[in-house]
Scaffold this motif. Structure first.
Motif, short mmCIF file in Angstrom:
data_model
loop_
_atom_site.label_atom_id
_atom_site.label_comp_id
_atom_site.label_asym_id
_atom_site.label_seq_id
_atom_site.Cartn_x
_atom_site.Cartn_y
_atom_site.Cartn_z
N ALA A 17 7.82 96.74 -46.92
CA ALA A 17 8.36 95.65 -46.97
C ALA A 17 8.84 95.35 -48.69
O ALA A 17 9.68 94.67 -48.47
CB ALA A 17 7.15 95.14 -47.15
N ILE A 18 8.39 95.94 -49.63
CA ILE A 18 8.54 96.06 -50.87
C ILE A 18 10.68 95.81 -51.16
O ILE A 18 11.55 95.43 -51.67
CB ILE A 18 8.08 96.71 -51.90
CG1 ILE A 18 6.38 95.81 -51.95
CG2 ILE A 18 9.06 96.82 -53.48
CD1 ILE A 18 7.00 94.91 -53.22
N VAL A 21 12.61 93.52 -49.54
CA VAL A 21 13.01 92.63 -49.87
C VAL A 21 13.92 93.01 -50.88
O VAL A 21 14.65 92.36 -51.52
CB VAL A 21 11.83 92.20 -50.94
CG1 VAL A 21 12.59 91.37 -51.73
CG2 VAL A 21 11.01 91.20 -49.13
N TYR A 185 13.39 89.72 -56.42
CA TYR A 185 12.60 88.48 -55.40
C TYR A 185 11.31 90.03 -55.48
O TYR A 185 10.08 89.41 -54.78
CB TYR A 185 13.27 88.34 -54.54
CG TYR A 185 14.49 87.68 -54.66
CD1 TYR A 185 14.22 86.30 -54.61
CD2 TYR A 185 15.53 87.54 -55.35
CE1 TYR A 185 15.20 85.01 -54.49
CE2 TYR A 185 16.62 86.34 -56.09
CZ TYR A 185 15.43 84.94 -55.14
OH TYR A 185 16.81 83.63 -55.21
N THR A 186 11.58 90.43 -55.43
CA THR A 186 10.58 91.76 -55.11
C THR A 186 8.86 91.04 -55.62
O THR A 186 8.26 92.00 -56.15
CB THR A 186 10.77 93.41 -55.47
OG1 THR A 186 11.28 93.44 -57.16
CG2 THR A 186 11.50 93.48 -54.84
N VAL A 189 6.91 89.07 -53.81
CA VAL A 189 6.00 89.43 -53.10
C VAL A 189 5.09 90.35 -53.86
O VAL A 189 3.72 90.04 -53.52
CB VAL A 189 7.07 90.47 -52.64
CG1 VAL A 189 6.24 90.95 -51.62
CG2 VAL A 189 7.92 89.11 -51.35
N GLN A 190 5.03 90.56 -55.30
CA GLN A 190 4.28 91.66 -55.11
C GLN A 190 2.86 91.12 -56.32
O GLN A 190 1.73 91.37 -56.42
CB GLN A 190 4.87 92.73 -56.59
CG GLN A 190 5.85 93.50 -56.08
CD GLN A 190 6.55 94.35 -56.74
OE1 GLN A 190 7.12 93.44 -58.11
NE2 GLN A 190 7.41 95.31 -56.92
N CYS A 193 0.26 89.87 -53.97
CA CYS A 193 -0.44 90.54 -53.80
C CYS A 193 -1.07 91.98 -53.66
O CYS A 193 -2.07 91.65 -54.45
CB CYS A 193 1.03 92.42 -53.20
SG CYS A 193 2.00 92.37 -51.57
N ALA A 341 1.19 97.00 -55.93
CA ALA A 341 2.14 96.14 -56.72
C ALA A 341 2.39 95.84 -58.08
O ALA A 341 3.17 95.48 -58.64
CB ALA A 341 2.07 94.40 -55.89
N SER A 345 5.94 96.25 -60.45
CA SER A 345 6.40 95.10 -60.86
C SER A 345 6.87 94.99 -62.26
O SER A 345 7.61 94.45 -62.78
CB SER A 345 5.74 94.16 -60.26
OG SER A 345 4.86 94.38 -61.30
#
Length: 576
Positions: A17-18, A21, A185-186, A189-190, A193, A341, A345
């Motif tokens: 998923a990461i 993205v 952008y990741t 998401v991170q 999470c 995550a 990040s």
């Protein structure tokens, strides 16, 4: 422990998923419009809005070291919440950065943190500042890769080396193809999470039958000392020294200024800093609770192999241990995703920061000012891979990677912070003062010793003591070294200025062209530093300024506090 197939599948899905993205963000970079591709990779085309910007700046600080370290500090007896300084320290760092540093840096249209140093002090000094800056980024990335490998191995019982290499490859890959867009952008998401994964785990861990009420153990000794902790009178100065290091030393990092400089305006850059400060405090809460849960647990009533993690020197792993032994299996996998995550990040930000500074400030501005944009892009791609590989190798091979990071972060505080203060706010400082201040700060830090590297001190400050084979300095010598570097820069700069301008020293001795020369090839030209059309060049600090010796105008750079933005304000409706 058995090999957990479910955990491995969960991690694979999370990493995929990461990666997706990150690839989507890379595609967005290529379709972001006209402009330099290299600048788009470094500062994202300067169109990072409040939502994405707030997430990515928060995620840069809320890394594996942040959440693991906060939980460890709360858990360890003798320390506790009183010594968990990172949440408050980094939050205040972002507030101070937003109040005083974000606006002058963004208004002048710089691309990296090193630009003002090369503009005022020349490319040689920019190269010297690059050394502690890149060391901090690299050792930080290596330290959190190392933490990630240990965390994954605790929960799903796979080889540490494999988990580190795969995690590093994912982070390097999406950073390589998308630059700041992919990282930003990741990060969204991170961060989601991290928040979800840790908060889901807390209620399950807290309700475990072996866990005592954390409200009671906060002030009463049950299985160990109360987890609120205390600060002994003899430790007050070392507490202050470490707190100032976090608060002020957390500012001069390329990872921070990369977000500031990618903002669509100087005002947005300030707001992002304040949002990230709030985000850091919020994200620290589950880590604090997990540390408190670890301190309130009768570990001999769980499946943990041993009486207590701290007795097995596993206090630094308390967060994954709580997830593993106090939560159901499916919940611990959510928590593992959160830790993964957090690490990624921060690691991707550090790798991108190091490559950005090298490609722009060392390769382009120091050696190849005529380099094409495509050439700079390829240099960045190569260095992202090289720096990522080096960080991974250090995580796998170096036993003292945390000690190296502690030392390099000290150098950021002691050397770069006072230099940044001078270059932005103190008029008339020059290369002579900068070099001498740099060397004085470095000398005082090294001679103070470093326990984590078993580096013996040469200067024993008041209050020192020996703990087994390590020497501990209670005196706040790091802050003293920083202040010495700052005042040395100012003093030597004005001494050199007086000696040359009064005729005491002949102009030929100004071998750095820092005082006498009307124009120095050593210093960066305005148009070399800033190529963006929306930057007003007249707002840049003049190259080789010749100020009078009138002290009333010497110590205040009013330009830095100007309300004028050189970049146009972007309304929320226009923000991308």
């Amino acid at each position: 422990m058995a090999f957990h197939v479910e955990g491995l599948i969960a991690i694979i899905l999370f990493y995929l998923a990461i990666l997706l993205v990150g690839i989507w963000a890379a595609w967005k970079t290529k379709n972001s419009g006209e402009g330099d591709r290299s600048e788009a990779i470094i500062v994202g085309g300067r169109d990072i809005g409040l939502l994405v910007g707030g997430f990515t700046m928060t995620a840069t600080w809320v890394g594996g070291g942040y959440i693991n370290g906060t939980a460890e500090a709360v858990y360890v007896p003798g320390f506790g919440l009183a010594w968990a300084q990172a949440p408050i320290g980094y939050a205040l760092s972002l507030v101070v950065g937003g109040l005083f540093f974000a606006k002058p840096m963004r208004s002048k249209g710089y691309i990296t943190m090193l630009d003002p140093f090369q503009q005022i002090y020349g490319k040689r000094m920019g190269g010297l500042i690059f050394i502690p800056a890149v060391m901090g980024e690299m050792f930080w990335a290596a330290a959190i890769f190392s933490a990630l490998g240990a965390t994954i191995s605790v929960i799903i019982d796979i080889d540490i080396n494999i988990s580190v290499i795969i995690s590093a490859l994912i982070a390097i890959l999406y950073t390589l193809v998308g630059g700041l867009y992919s990282v930003a952008y990741t990060d969204v998401v991170q961060l989601f999470c991290i928040f979800l994964g840790l908060w889901i785990s807390v209620p399950f861990a807290m309700s475990h039958p072996a866990v005592k009420d954390i409200g009671y153990t906060a002030v009463h000794e049950v299985y160990q000392e109360p987890w609120l902790g205390t600060i002994e009178k003899s430790d007050i100065f070392i507490w202050i020294d470490n707190f100032l290091l976090l608060m002020l030393g957390g500012i001069p990092w390329q990872a921070y200024f990369q977000r500031v400089l990618s903002s669509s305006s100087a005002t947005y850059a300030q707001v992002l800093s304040f949002l990230a400060a709030f985000g850091c405090l919020v994200m620290a809460l589950p880590a604090i609770l997990i540390g408190a849960i670890g301190a309130s647990t009768a570990w001999n009533q769980t499946e943990y192999d041993g009486p207590d993690p701290k007795l097995k020197n596993e206090a630094d792993m308390i967060l994954p241990i709580v997830l593993q032994f106090l939560c159901p299996v499916y919940i611990s996998f959510f928590g593992l995703g959160a830790v993964s995550a957090a690490v990624m990040s921060s690691a991707d930000s550090s790798i991108l920061s190091a490559s950005s500074m090298f490609a722009r400030n060392i390769y382009q501005l120091s050696f190849r000012q005529s380099a094409s944009d495509n050439e700079i892009v390829w240099v960045m791609r190569i260095t992202i891979f090289v720096f990522g590989a080096l960080a991974t190798a250090m995580a796998l091979l170096t036993q003292s990677v945390y000690g190296l990071w502690y030392l390099s972060s000290d150098l950021v505080y002691i050397i770069i912070f006072p230099q940044l203060l001078c270059v932005l706010f103190i008029k008339g400082t020059n290369t002579y003062g900068a070099i001498v201040g740099y060397l004085f700060g470095l000398l005082l830090r090294i001679t103070g010793g470093e326990p984590y590297l078993h580096l013996q001190p040469l200067i024993f400050y008041p209050g020192w003591y020996k703990d087994e084979d390590r020497y501990i300095q209670r005196f706040p010598f790091k802050t003293v070294a920083m202040l010495t570097s700052f005042f040395t820069n100012i003093g030597v700069s004005y001494l050199a200025k007086y000696l040359f301008e009064s005729g005491t020293l002949p102009p030929k001795l100004d071998f750095l062209d820092a005082v006498v020369a009307k124009y120095s090839k050593e210093n960066m030209d305005k148009t070399t530093l800033v190529k963006n059309d929306n930057i007003v060049l007249s707002e840049l600090t003049p190259v080789n300024p010749r100020h009078s010796l009138n002290l009333s105008s010497t110590f205040t750079n009013k330009e830095a506090f100007s309300d004028i933005d050189s970049s146009p304000e972007v309304s929320p409706a226009e923000d991308k």
